[in-house]
Design a protein around this motif. Structure first.
Motif, PDB file in Angstrom:
ATOM      1  N   LYS A 177       0.917  -1.139  -0.052  1.00  0.00           N
ATOM      2  CA  LYS A 177      -0.168  -0.065   0.171  1.00  0.00           C
ATOM      3  C   LYS A 177       0.813   1.337  -0.003  1.00  0.00           C
ATOM      4  O   LYS A 177       0.447   2.312  -0.733  1.00  0.00           O
ATOM      5  N   ILE A 178       2.036   1.152   0.572  1.00  0.00           N
ATOM      6  CA  ILE A 178       2.928   2.235   0.766  1.00  0.00           C
ATOM      7  C   ILE A 178       3.519   2.698  -0.505  1.00  0.00           C
ATOM      8  O   ILE A 178       3.501   3.655  -1.068  1.00  0.00           O
ATOM      9  N   VAL A 179       3.894   1.499  -1.174  1.00  0.00           N
ATOM     10  CA  VAL A 179       4.771   1.766  -2.451  1.00  0.00           C
ATOM     11  C   VAL A 179       3.614   2.250  -3.357  1.00  0.00           C
ATOM     12  O   VAL A 179       4.056   3.281  -4.327  1.00  0.00           O
ATOM     13  N   SER A 180       2.516   1.865  -3.501  1.00  0.00           N
ATOM     14  CA  SER A 180       1.266   2.217  -4.479  1.00  0.00           C
ATOM     15  C   SER A 180       1.077   3.663  -4.029  1.00  0.00           C
ATOM     16  O   SER A 180       0.744   4.542  -5.029  1.00  0.00           O
ATOM     17  N   SER A 181       1.101   4.075  -2.805  1.00  0.00           N
ATOM     18  CA  SER A 181       0.870   5.432  -2.510  1.00  0.00           C
ATOM     19  C   SER A 181       1.890   6.466  -2.738  1.00  0.00           C
ATOM     20  O   SER A 181       1.727   7.491  -3.535  1.00  0.00           O
ATOM     21  N   ILE A 182       3.155   5.839  -2.877  1.00  0.00           N
ATOM     22  CA  ILE A 182       4.445   6.646  -3.033  1.00  0.00           C
ATOM     23  C   ILE A 182       4.454   6.955  -4.583  1.00  0.00           C
ATOM     24  O   ILE A 182       4.797   8.055  -5.010  1.00  0.00           O
ATOM     25  N   CYS A 183       4.120   5.961  -5.331  1.00  0.00           N
ATOM     26  CA  CYS A 183       3.837   5.814  -7.073  1.00  0.00           C
ATOM     27  C   CYS A 183       3.061   7.135  -7.227  1.00  0.00           C
ATOM     28  O   CYS A 183       3.284   7.648  -8.591  1.00  0.00           O
TER      29      CYS A 183
END
Length: 319
Positions: free
Chosen positions: A220-226
């Motif tokens: 979820k964090i990586v998706s949000s950062i992208c």
């Protein structure tokens, strides 16, 4: 010594990491140094967080608790090992062995829970920043910590009590430097299928569940950062969880590597040697990872030592 539940077991023998007498002074010095660095480094993290009001946030609250657990984690195994080397003894009492296993399991499971909670904290901070102050309230943080302690204690208590039902034969040598539950169960003469089942279930449910929670959080964090448009924003968001991700990778990769390698080689000695990585090395490196990569921790430590030096100077002047 006869096998049976009525047999009174006086002690187990910890064979340690090496049978070579000339290597024991080197092992003693190495482990004493690592233990002192672990205690001192994690104490600095706790002092920095507790003395600086800027660090009274959920992230650093859990970090200070992780540092406390790491101190306790290493203190359950290393001091006894050092005493045995110094006194040239291999013995540990039956009660001492059960107690050591209880606290070792308590703190290793608590470590995994805290790492999972810290991942959730980073998930809320990065994916839902506007809701962060409300979601990660002091009450919720205290509740998450309390639940982690309770679940860890219950798991340790269950597995420790189950060990009391086992009977042991004359072979009471543990090819390890501490009472590792798997090694102790293998020494039993009685049926251990229930113990093995509970150990496997506990590892999958608690260890695997925690790892799944961490992986979900970071997906979820990586998706949000992208989804962040600016490169600076992406870097700032990632930097807030880089230290935690480093510790998670170090802890899980080493612990999984130990058990996978021991399962493949079936060598108790190599498993004991590899266990040093996640039982001693990982808690020692945690403070360095957080202090070297975290500007706020560095500033807090500078302020703490600055205040300590100023108080010392004022005391000297008053004299």
């Amino acid at each position: 010594m006869e096998a049976g539940n009525d047999t009174q077991i006086s002690e187990f023998l910890l064979l340690g990491l090496s049978k070579e007498a000339e290597l024991k002074p080197l092992i003693f010095g190495l482990f004493l140094s690592m233990y002192l660095i672990t205690v001192f480094g994690n104490l600095l993290i706790i002092l920095a967080v507790s003395s600086d009001s800027h660090l009274h946030t959920p992230m650093y609250f859990f970090l200070s608790n992780l540092s406390f657990v790491d101190i306790c984690f290493t203190s359950t195994t290393i001091p006894k090992m050092l005493v045995n080397i110094q006194t040239q003894s291999k013995g540990i009492t039956y009660e001492g062995c059960i107690t050591q296993m209880y606290f070792f399991m308590l703190f290793v499971v608590l470590d995994t829970f805290l790492l999972t909670v810290m991942a959730y904290d980073r998930l809320v901070a990065i994916c839902y920043p506007l809701h962060y102050p409300v979601t990660m309230s002091p009450v919720l943080c205290a509740l998450l910590l309390l639940v982690s302690w309770i679940m860890s204690a219950l798991n340790s208590l269950l597995q420790s009590l189950m060990l009391l039902w086992l009977s042991f034969c004359t072979d009471l040598e543990i090819p390890h430097f501490f009472c590792e539950i798997k090694q102790v169960v293998q020494l039993a003469c009685s049926d251990t299928i229930l113990n093995d089942t509970v150990m496997c279930f506990s590892a999958v449910l608690l260890g695997g569940g925690s790892l799944a929670g961490i992986l979900y959080s970071y997906c979820k964090i990586v998706s949000s950062i992208c989804g962040i448009s600016s490169a600076q924003g992406k870097y700032k968001a990632f930097s807030t969880c880089a230290s935690h991700l480093s510790i998670v990778s170090l802890f899980y990769c080493t612990s999984l590597g130990v058990y996978l390698s021991s399962a493949a080689t079936h060598s108790s000695h190599s498993s004991a040697t590899a266990s040093v990585i996640y039982t001693v090395l990982t808690p020692m490196l945690n403070p360095f990872i957080y202090s070297l990569r975290n500007k706020e921790i560095k500033k807090a430590l500078k302020r703490f030592f600055g205040m300590a030096a100023a108080k010392g100077l004022i005391t000297d002047l008053n004299k």
